[in-house]
Design a protein around this motif. Structure first.
Motif, PDB file in Angstrom:
ATOM      1  N   CYS A   1       0.826  -1.210   0.000  1.00 44.32           N
ATOM      2  CA  CYS A   1       0.000   0.000   0.000  1.00 44.32           C
ATOM      3  C   CYS A   1       0.856   1.254   0.000  1.00 44.32           C
ATOM      4  O   CYS A   1       0.541   2.222  -0.697  1.00 44.32           O
ATOM      5  N   ASP A   2       1.940   1.222   0.760  1.00 44.13           N
ATOM      6  CA  ASP A   2       2.794   2.408   0.798  1.00 44.13           C
ATOM      7  C   ASP A   2       3.357   2.718  -0.580  1.00 44.13           C
ATOM      8  O   ASP A   2       3.379   3.879  -1.007  1.00 44.13           O
ATOM      9  N   ARG A   3       3.816   1.672  -1.269  1.00 44.49           N
ATOM     10  CA  ARG A   3       4.376   1.916  -2.604  1.00 44.49           C
ATOM     11  C   ARG A   3       3.316   2.476  -3.532  1.00 44.49           C
ATOM     12  O   ARG A   3       3.571   3.384  -4.320  1.00 44.49           O
ATOM     13  N   ALA A   4       2.098   1.928  -3.440  1.00 43.20           N
ATOM     14  CA  ALA A   4       1.039   2.420  -4.317  1.00 43.20           C
ATOM     15  C   ALA A   4       0.729   3.882  -4.025  1.00 43.20           C
ATOM     16  O   ALA A   4       0.610   4.700  -4.936  1.00 43.20           O
ATOM     17  N   VAL A   5       0.625   4.210  -2.731  1.00 41.63           N
ATOM     18  CA  VAL A   5       0.309   5.592  -2.362  1.00 41.63           C
ATOM     19  C   VAL A   5       1.428   6.529  -2.820  1.00 41.63           C
ATOM     20  O   VAL A   5       1.171   7.601  -3.377  1.00 41.63           O
ATOM     21  N   ASP A   6       2.682   6.101  -2.615  1.00 40.32           N
ATOM     22  CA  ASP A   6       3.811   6.931  -3.058  1.00 40.32           C
ATOM     23  C   ASP A   6       3.760   7.178  -4.554  1.00 40.32           C
ATOM     24  O   ASP A   6       3.959   8.301  -5.025  1.00 40.32           O
ATOM     25  N   GLY A   7       3.504   6.104  -5.298  1.00 38.12           N
ATOM     26  CA  GLY A   7       3.481   6.241  -6.748  1.00 38.12           C
ATOM     27  C   GLY A   7       2.385   7.186  -7.212  1.00 38.12           C
ATOM     28  O   GLY A   7       2.594   8.083  -8.035  1.00 38.12           O
ATOM     29  N   ILE A   8       1.185   6.990  -6.663  1.00 39.96           N
ATOM     30  CA  ILE A   8       0.058   7.836  -7.070  1.00 39.96           C
ATOM     31  C   ILE A   8       0.322   9.283  -6.687  1.00 39.96           C
ATOM     32  O   ILE A   8       0.086  10.213  -7.474  1.00 39.96           O
TER      33      ILE A   8
END
Lengths: 567, 321
Positions: free
Chosen positions: A163-170
């Motif tokens: 989830c952290d990676r997804a949030v960072d990317g977005i």
């Protein structure tokens, strides 16, 4: 070229203001992010004469004080630790640190502490934390992608990192676009809801100053949806160029690895398929196989004509012209060889796996109804010896997804036949898929048989007939895009986070699919953007799927859920 | 496109932490007045905490890896020389373009001065390009250090620039020659016509005179010969310059990267460096193993043993007799 240009711009700014010879140090993920938008010759023009990764930069002892170091890293704990060691024993004259996302205050403190020699000249955050593979398509290349199918209790830290990676990317996509969006998510998906809420918290609470762009006139939208809402698209075989190459061979960051295949010329073992650098690819990436074949034939004929005329050197003038045109000639030759190699390899695979036959049934399973006929078709293909295991698995899955509730006896028959004939098939995989993405779990109208309007549309399409049986499938995302543009996306299905509201039509929409996108969906988005200039859609996901990857993720999640007893 | 500069915050932390780290005062230039000789000695010993970020000529510091303002390696000078040469060549090409334009303009004079100036410039430029290309080849000395990557890349970028420069030069030259030829052809055409007419008229006269060349015909012949000779010379020059530049192009094309291919990808280059280092390691290990297993070692051992046996026998012989 929108997303690609954004990342290129960041890199240009990074390298532009630093004069002299430079070395660029990257981490394994930023290497991928950089390679899709920047080429080695571009770097050379900017006087970057050495590129290293964090690991081999630390293992080398050689001091190169005539170079200035530019670091472009993700702000992970691992990178910060490695960077401490680099700063403690500096090898270069100056250090310019660029991070691809938001740094935490402790990280800055740690770095400041280790910089005893005071070699760091600047620390900046340049938000290019995604892989811009096409103008409207980005991916994050998350390793443990199968996490999204599992409940959090199975592996909390794994889910956390996902989830952290997804949030960072977005977040970095929106920072690069300079927009702060209204956020909606798919109600039935917990992971989508979590990601949407955390993104909202980041953008509106934690770093609200950073995201405050004051552009309320044309609001933008982030829609977070789950792959399991449309499990059909990744399972289908593809017939348009880019999607087909990924499906049959595999594209990784715009690179195709042909090393395992026979009959591939020596210099084409690994090739690049980039819509930015390759004009032929840009013109043909969304064409179906038939048209592609004709275009390739035309390209080969043109090239033969060109090379024949160059053999006919009569005078000095001709020779001089040939010499001066030689680089162009060589480039065209390389390009032609590349495309011919790819297409011939794909033709061979199509022939070997009988994909014309299999794909016809797949498309019918996805697009038309008729349970009895479908059952007949699937059974006959399962009995066919030359159909491979993975194709059989896909057929049964597609049948099960469509006719889940009708005639369970026949479904059971298919399961048994599959288990008996395929040696590799792990029992229960299809049932696992149904549990994850069955008709009860899906929000969208995948087969167009829930909504009255969709039923009518389907009937009209059936009556009209399709021009190409193999490309009749339209991914669910097209309906979603139309819904957004017409404002028909139901709040019940796709609620808003917090107390935001959407004023009017959004101008920029980012659709993030948790679990991965496919090139077929990217194609639909690109074509829709071309046809409707009022709204810009961007598509992104945790990975780019093909059927093999989707089945791997499914298998991995299935294995973990079987072995974990806490469920 | 949003960015955020964290440098001020970073500097603040760095300064604060530095003061925390060495409060007893290394001899700071900002007035370490209270520093007695003891403290100075202590700070000299811990030279890695000196205030100045650069330390030169400190043998102990090099072992601790402090930053040395080392001189850049020698090849950097070569590369700078090459780029300076190319700059000069570019300037001269500008001059050459002007000279071409002047020579092509219709003038009353002979145009020989212009021709000479053009020839001179052309030679100079070709010379500069050839010299740069030779130095460029010299840059690619095999060196097993990491520096070789930097060198290779510098070489590549210079090669691309050099190739572009020489192509431009060729194009300018060929367009000038084409225009020149067009002009000359105009003049020659007229001349030839006159010659033909002249010969026709004289032929009629010849019927009643000696079969021999008259004065007028001799001079006309001489003139046309001179013209042909000059044309020949010019064509030879053109051929020579084409050959030279073709040679340069051929040598350079192996150095220059083809854009858009896999070699132009950053990740491919990083992988291939890692792969070749690994391969090198494996080769070394294999070599070591072969050496150890080698027949040489066996032979040497056997010989040594034999020597010992012989010595023992010798001693025994001496003792017995």
């Amino acid at each position: 070229m929108v997303l690609i240009l954004l990342v290129r711009d960041y890199i240009d700014r990074m390298l532009h203001d630093i004069p002299g010879m430079k070395v660029l140090v990257l981490d394994p993920q930023t290497v991928g992010m950089l390679s899709v938008v920047y080429s080695q010759s571009d770097l050379l023009k900017k006087e970057v004469f050495l590129v290293e990764t964090m690991d081999n930069a630390s293992s080398s002892r050689e001091s190169m004080a005539h170079l200035k170091a530019v670091y472009f890293l993700r702000p992970s704990a691992d990178n910060v630790q490695k960077l401490r060691r680099h700063l403690a024993m500096p090898r270069f004259a100056e250090y310019h640190l660029f991070f691809s996302n938001i740094l935490k205050i402790q990280q800055i403190q740690i770095l400041a502490d280790s910089d005893e020699q005071e070699v760091v000249q600047q620390v900046q955050e340049f938000y290019a934390d995604f892989c811009a593979i096409d103008s409207y398509h980005f991916t994050l290349n998350i390793q443990n992608n199968h996490m999204y199918m599992l409940p959090t209790v199975v592996d909390p830290p794994g889910m956390r990192s996902f989830c952290d990676r997804a949030v960072d990317g977005i977040a970095s996509v929106f920072l690069a676009l300079k927009r702060r969006p209204v956020i909606r998510y798919q109600r039935t998906s917990d992971v989508a809801k979590k990601i949407a809420q955390e993104t909202a918290r980041l953008m509106y609470e934690q770093e609200s100053g950073l995201f405050d762009f004051r552009r309320t006139e044309n609001s933008s939208l982030l829609l977070v949806i789950d792959r399991r809402d449309d499990p059909v698209t990744p399972l289908l075989n593809q017939w348009t160029y880019q999607a087909m190459v990924h499906e049959l061979i595999g594209i990784e960051n715009n690179k195709v690895d042909l090393r395992g295949y026979a009959n591939v010329p020596k210099d084409q073992q690994e090739v690049v398929l980039s819509s930015v650098q390759d004009d032929f690819f840009r013109a043909n990436m969304f064409e179906n196989f038939g048209d592609l074949g004709m275009n390739i034939k035309r390209m080969v004929d043109d090239f033969q004509h060109l090379s024949k005329s160059s053999l006919n050197l009569q005078s000095i003038g001709d020779m001089a012209k040939f010499v001066s045109n030689y680089p162009e000639y060589r480039k065209t030759h390389g390009n032609v060889t590349k495309h011919v190699a790819l297409v011939s390899e794909m033709s061979r695979i199509v022939e070997e796996r009988r994909l014309m036959l299999v794909s016809q049934t797949e498309q019918e399973l996805a697009c038309t109804s008729g349970q009895a006929a479908a059952f007949e078709a699937v059974t006959s293909l399962l009995n066919n010896e030359s159909v491979s295991d993975i194709d059989r698995l896909r057929l049964v899955m597609l049948y099960a997804l469509r006719y889940e509730k009708e005639s369970p006896v026949q479904l059971m028959q298919l399961f048994n036949k599959l288990a008996s004939s395929s040696a590799k098939y792990k029992s229960g995989l299809v049932q696992f898929l149904l549990k994850q993405a069955g008709v009860d779990k899906r929000t969208g109208d995948l087969y167009g048989n829930r909504d009255l309007l969709n039923i009518a549309r389907n009937m009209a399409r059936g009556l009209k007939g399709v021009e190409n049986v193999y490309t009749q499938h339209q991914p669910l995302i097209v309906q979603t895009m139309e819904g957004i543009v017409k404002g028909r996306l139901r709040d019940v299905d796709y609620p808003l986070v917090g107390n935001h509201f959407q004023q009017g039509r959004p101008q920029d929409v980012v659709i993030f699919i948790v679990g991965g996108t496919t090139y077929e969906e990217a194609r639909s988005v690109a074509l829709y953007n071309a046809a409707n200039p009022g709204v810009r859609f961007f598509l992104g996901g945790s990975v780019v799927l093909n059927s093999k990857r989707f089945l791997e993720d499914l298998g991995e999640a299935h294995r973990i859920s079987k072995s974990s007893t806490t469920i | 496109m949003a960015t955020r500069n964290r440098t001020p915050l970073y500097r603040k932390y760095r300064d604060a932490l530095r003061h925390v780290r060495s409060p007893a005062g290394a001899p700071s230039s900002s007035g370490g007045g209270g520093g007695g000789p003891l403290i100075e000695m202590a700070s000299l010993l811990r030279s890695d905490r000196t205030y100045a970020p650069l330390s030169t000529d400190d043998p102990s510091a090099s072992s601790r890896g402090a930053v040395m303002v080392g001189l850049p390696p020698a090849w950097v000078d070569v590369s700078e020389e090459i780029s300076a040469n190319m700059q000069r060549a570019k300037m001269k090409m500008g001059e050459l373009a002007k000279a071409h334009a002047k020579a092509l303009m219709p003038s009353f004079g002979d145009g020989r001065d212009d021709q000479r100036a053009i020839e001179l410039l052309t030679h100079e430029i070709t010379d500069l390009l050839k010299r740069s290309e030779k130095r460029l080849q010299k840059l690619s000395m095999k060196d097993s250090s990491e520096d070789s990557n930097v060198r290779k890349n510098v070489q590549r970028s210079l090669a691309t620039d050099l190739q572009n420069l020489s192509m431009e030069f060729r194009r300018k030259q060929s367009s000038y020659l084409k225009q020149l030829r067009q002009q000359k052809e105009g003049q020659d055409g007229v001349d030839l016509e006159m010659n033909i007419n002249g010969s026709k008229s004289t032929f009629e006269d010849d019927e009643f005179e000696d079969v021999g060349f008259s004065e007028v015909q001799m001079s006309k012949l001489k003139k046309s010969e001179a013209f042909t000779r000059e044309r020949e010379r010019e064509i030879e020059q053109v051929v020579e310059s084409v050959n030279e530049l073709a040679q340069i192009m051929k040598d350079l094309s192996v150095l220059v990267i083809d854009q858009g291919t896999i070699i132009d990808r950053i990740d491919y280059n990083i992988q291939s460096v890692a792969a070749s280092v690994e391969e090198g390691c494996k080769e070394l290990q294999k070599a070591e193993r072969t050496q150890k297993k080698g027949g040489m070692v066996m032979c040497a051992t056997v010989l040594v043993i034999l020597i010992f046996i012989m010595i023992v026998l010798l001693i025994l012989k001496k003792i017995i007799f």
